[in-house]
Design a protein around this motif. Structure first.
Motif, mmCIF file in Angstrom:
data_model
loop_
_atom_site.group_PDB
_atom_site.id
_atom_site.type_symbol
_atom_site.label_atom_id
_atom_site.label_comp_id
_atom_site.label_asym_id
_atom_site.label_seq_id
_atom_site.Cartn_x
_atom_site.Cartn_y
_atom_site.Cartn_z
ATOM 1 N N ARG A 63 -0.929 -8.995 -4.471
ATOM 2 C CA ARG A 63 -1.814 -8.680 -5.590
ATOM 3 C C ARG A 63 -1.425 -7.337 -6.215
ATOM 4 O O ARG A 63 -1.381 -6.330 -5.525
ATOM 5 C CB ARG A 63 -3.267 -8.610 -5.124
ATOM 6 C CG ARG A 63 -3.850 -9.933 -4.695
ATOM 7 C CD ARG A 63 -5.223 -9.728 -4.097
ATOM 8 N NE ARG A 63 -5.155 -8.873 -2.916
ATOM 9 C CZ ARG A 63 -6.211 -8.435 -2.259
ATOM 10 N NH1 ARG A 63 -7.429 -8.740 -2.680
ATOM 11 N NH2 ARG A 63 -6.074 -7.669 -1.191
ATOM 12 N N GLU A 77 0.928 2.212 0.630
ATOM 13 C CA GLU A 77 0.043 1.117 1.038
ATOM 14 C C GLU A 77 0.331 -0.146 0.233
ATOM 15 O O GLU A 77 0.305 -1.254 0.771
ATOM 16 C CB GLU A 77 -1.410 1.545 0.861
ATOM 17 C CG GLU A 77 -1.856 2.639 1.830
ATOM 18 C CD GLU A 77 -3.275 3.091 1.556
ATOM 19 O OE1 GLU A 77 -3.854 2.639 0.546
ATOM 20 O OE2 GLU A 77 -3.798 3.900 2.344
ATOM 21 N N THR A 78 0.609 0.027 -1.073
ATOM 22 C CA THR A 78 0.945 -1.135 -1.903
ATOM 23 C C THR A 78 2.221 -1.803 -1.408
ATOM 24 O O THR A 78 2.297 -3.033 -1.295
ATOM 25 C CB THR A 78 1.121 -0.694 -3.367
ATOM 26 O OG1 THR A 78 -0.101 -0.104 -3.832
ATOM 27 C CG2 THR A 78 1.462 -1.891 -4.247
ATOM 28 N N SER A 123 3.496 -7.385 3.809
ATOM 29 C CA SER A 123 2.667 -8.202 4.697
ATOM 30 C C SER A 123 2.219 -9.499 4.054
ATOM 31 O O SER A 123 1.440 -10.245 4.655
ATOM 32 C CB SER A 123 1.439 -7.393 5.152
ATOM 33 O OG SER A 123 0.626 -7.045 4.051
ATOM 34 N N ALA A 129 5.196 -7.289 -7.393
ATOM 35 C CA ALA A 129 4.083 -8.052 -6.827
ATOM 36 C C ALA A 129 3.839 -9.341 -7.616
ATOM 37 O O ALA A 129 3.599 -10.401 -7.038
ATOM 38 C CB ALA A 129 2.819 -7.195 -6.814
ATOM 39 N N GLU A 182 3.401 -1.668 1.582
ATOM 40 C CA GLU A 182 3.114 -2.299 2.877
ATOM 41 C C GLU A 182 2.395 -3.633 2.682
ATOM 42 O O GLU A 182 2.661 -4.609 3.386
ATOM 43 C CB GLU A 182 2.269 -1.350 3.721
ATOM 44 C CG GLU A 182 2.001 -1.877 5.132
ATOM 45 C CD GLU A 182 1.207 -0.890 5.971
ATOM 46 O OE1 GLU A 182 0.908 -1.206 7.131
ATOM 47 O OE2 GLU A 182 0.885 0.201 5.454
ATOM 48 N N ARG A 183 1.461 -3.672 1.700
ATOM 49 C CA ARG A 183 0.764 -4.932 1.426
ATOM 50 C C ARG A 183 1.731 -5.994 0.937
ATOM 51 O O ARG A 183 1.624 -7.168 1.296
ATOM 52 C CB ARG A 183 -0.335 -4.717 0.389
ATOM 53 C CG ARG A 183 -1.548 -3.973 0.906
ATOM 54 C CD ARG A 183 -2.734 -4.056 -0.033
ATOM 55 N NE ARG A 183 -2.404 -3.572 -1.355
ATOM 56 C CZ ARG A 183 -2.180 -4.347 -2.400
ATOM 57 N NH1 ARG A 183 -2.229 -5.663 -2.274
ATOM 58 N NH2 ARG A 183 -1.895 -3.833 -3.582
ATOM 59 N N LEU A 184 2.684 -5.578 0.088
ATOM 60 C CA LEU A 184 3.685 -6.541 -0.378
ATOM 61 C C LEU A 184 4.489 -7.083 0.798
ATOM 62 O O LEU A 184 4.777 -8.282 0.858
ATOM 63 C CB LEU A 184 4.621 -5.872 -1.391
ATOM 64 C CG LEU A 184 4.037 -5.542 -2.758
ATOM 65 C CD1 LEU A 184 5.057 -4.842 -3.618
ATOM 66 C CD2 LEU A 184 3.543 -6.798 -3.448
ATOM 67 N N ASP A 200 -1.002 5.807 -1.821
ATOM 68 C CA ASP A 200 -1.372 4.522 -2.419
ATOM 69 C C ASP A 200 -0.154 3.631 -2.620
ATOM 70 O O ASP A 200 -0.192 2.422 -2.347
ATOM 71 C CB ASP A 200 -2.066 4.753 -3.767
ATOM 72 C CG ASP A 200 -3.461 5.336 -3.607
ATOM 73 O OD1 ASP A 200 -4.000 5.255 -2.482
ATOM 74 O OD2 ASP A 200 -3.992 5.873 -4.586
ATOM 75 N N ASP A 245 0.693 -9.832 0.842
ATOM 76 C CA ASP A 245 -0.418 -9.737 -0.104
ATOM 77 C C ASP A 245 0.141 -9.228 -1.427
ATOM 78 O O ASP A 245 0.257 -8.019 -1.639
ATOM 79 C CB ASP A 245 -1.479 -8.776 0.434
ATOM 80 C CG ASP A 245 -2.684 -8.687 -0.490
ATOM 81 O OD1 ASP A 245 -2.717 -9.434 -1.488
ATOM 82 O OD2 ASP A 245 -3.592 -7.867 -0.231
ATOM 83 N N ARG A 281 -1.992 -3.845 -8.231
ATOM 84 C CA ARG A 281 -3.139 -2.952 -8.242
ATOM 85 C C ARG A 281 -3.440 -2.413 -9.636
ATOM 86 O O ARG A 281 -4.557 -2.030 -9.920
ATOM 87 C CB ARG A 281 -2.899 -1.781 -7.287
ATOM 88 C CG ARG A 281 -2.711 -2.230 -5.850
ATOM 89 C CD ARG A 281 -2.642 -1.060 -4.907
ATOM 90 N NE ARG A 281 -3.915 -0.355 -4.868
ATOM 91 C CZ ARG A 281 -4.178 0.648 -4.041
ATOM 92 N NH1 ARG A 281 -3.243 1.048 -3.205
ATOM 93 N NH2 ARG A 281 -5.333 1.238 -4.066
#
Length: 424
Positions: free
Chosen positions: A171, A160-161, A167, A193, A163-165, A157, A169, A173
């Motif tokens: 937000r 993934e967080t 890319s 984030a 990676e989202r940062l 998790d 995104d 979690r």
């Protein structure tokens, strides 16, 4: 990672079982052997006592009498001087454990037990130890799987967080896992984030504000340059070039102001300035646009006011109000100056339908617009006014009246021209 955790846990359990299991097997084997020997010795002593008591009482000693005294699967031989040996039970074959005792009457008792009984007992003990070890291995594997999932899933998790940062995104979690170290990492990622989200919001806001605030000045500057290219009159070229240079300076001030406001909205460079000059500059800049649509822009009210603020910021606020009237209003647009208390007020009004009732005070919120516009202009104008210590308010909805309130210095000495209208 799950596989490595399971394998490492299983390896530790197997090592522990091997070390303690082998030791336990050795100890139990010796204990069983010693216990069996002690039982045989005890039985030999007991039989000697029985034989002695019967001999002293002149009673018969026969195999039938002693058969019930010998434990099943054991073999006993009683030798009494002058008599035939008495055998009780079946003589075991193979390896045996034995015990031999001598009585007070010279008799001897030998008790034998097949070693296979010890082997069977040791086998049962080994089976129990093996089952316990197997259960321990199964429990260790299940625990390892549970711990691996508990550790690997949060790490997945968190990856993934991150990676989202990366890319774009940002937000947060707000998810925690009950493991202090992992929760600390999650806290740091959520804080990052939130900071990234604020930075992206500020950048997007700056881009939107710059696009909105520079659109009209750039259009006006383009028109000036076009006029220069279309004329051969040196005086006209000089005049238009001078105006264009002034507009370039205003553009530079707009950009600088936007950047300053983006870094710190409360940072300003307030000075005492001539409000008439700012209003006249706005009238000259917007009059061609109003003429092109058959409308007029005029000004009136108190003159020679010197409020405290940033001239460039005040000009941008007035430009936003004037452009708003051009796009959404109707008829003549009027700029009126007045004094209330220790504040100078510039009111901007037009003859249009006004602000819809469903908008109300939300007219200053971003993305709020009565028509298909960006909804940024009034929001930026209010921010600029507040950065200078002033305020921008909607004084009346229909017809629309917006008021820019600025602090002012001590009023100057009144003259006969104070109430004269400004040049239109």
């Amino acid at each position: 990672m799950r596989r490595r955790l399971i394998q490492s846990t299983l390896a530790v359990v197997l090592v522990v079982i091997a070390v303690f299991g082998v030791s336990l097997v050795i100890v139990e084997s010796r204990t069983i052997s010693n216990s069996a020997q002690e039982r045989v010795d005890s039985e030999a002593v007991r039989l000697v006592g029985i034989v002695d008591s019967r001999l002293l009482g002149s009673e018969d000693v026969t195999a039938e009498i002693l058969r019930d005294q010998v434990t099943q699967d054991r073999y006993a031989v009683i030798r009494i001087p002058g008599r035939e040996p008495i055998a009780v039970g079946s003589k075991p074959g193979g390896d045996v454990i034995h015990a031999e005792e001598r009585g007070e009457g010279g008799e001897t008792v030998r008790v034998e037990e097949p070693r296979s009984t010890i082997t069977r007992e040791v086998g049962r003990t080994l089976l129990i130890i093996g089952l316990v070890a197997l259960l321990a291995v199964v429990a260790a594997v299940l625990l390892a799987i549970r711990q691996a999932n508990k550790l690997a899933s949060p790490l997945t998790d968190l990856a993934e967080t991150a990676e989202r940062l990366g890319s774009g995104d940002p937000r947060p979690r707000h998810k925690r896992y009950g493991v202090p170290e992992l929760d600390r990492v999650a806290d740091v990622l959520d804080s990052s984030a939130e900071r990234i989200a604020r930075m992206l919001t500020a950048e997007r806001r700056l881009a939107a504000d710059a696009s909105h605030q520079l659109r009209t000045p750039l259009t006006a500057l383009s028109m000036r340059l076009e006029e220069i290219t279309l004329t051969d009159d040196p005086d006209t070229v000089k005049e238009e070039a001078t105006i264009a240079l002034t507009q370039v300076e205003r553009l530079t001030d707009v950009v600088q102001r936007l950047l300053t406001n983006a870094r710190d909205p409360r940072t300003g460079s307030a000075v005492s300035f001539d409000l008439d000059e700012v209003i006249q500059q706005q009238l000259a800049e917007w009059r061609p646009a109003y003429r092109s649509v058959g409308r007029a822009i005029v000004s009136s009210g108190k003159r020679h006011l010197r409020p405290v603020g940033t001239p460039g910021a005040v000009a941008q606020v007035l430009a936003a109000l004037i452009e708003n009237s051009l796009m959404h209003g109707g008829g003549t647009v009027a700029l009126r100056t007045r004094v209330t208390g220790n504040q100078a007020v510039i009111e901007v009004t037009d003859e249009g339908p006004g602000v819809p009732a469903d908008l109300g005070a939300r007219i200053f919120e971003r993305t709020i617009s009565g028509r298909n516009s960006t909804g940024i202009g009034l929001a930026v104008a209010r921010d600029l006014a507040e950065a200078d210590g002033g305020r921008l308010e909607m004084l009346q909805a229909q017809p629309p009246v917006f008021g820019l309130f600025l602090s002012r210095t001590a009023p100057q000495k009144r003259t006969s021209h104070d109430e004269e209208p400004m040049v239109r």
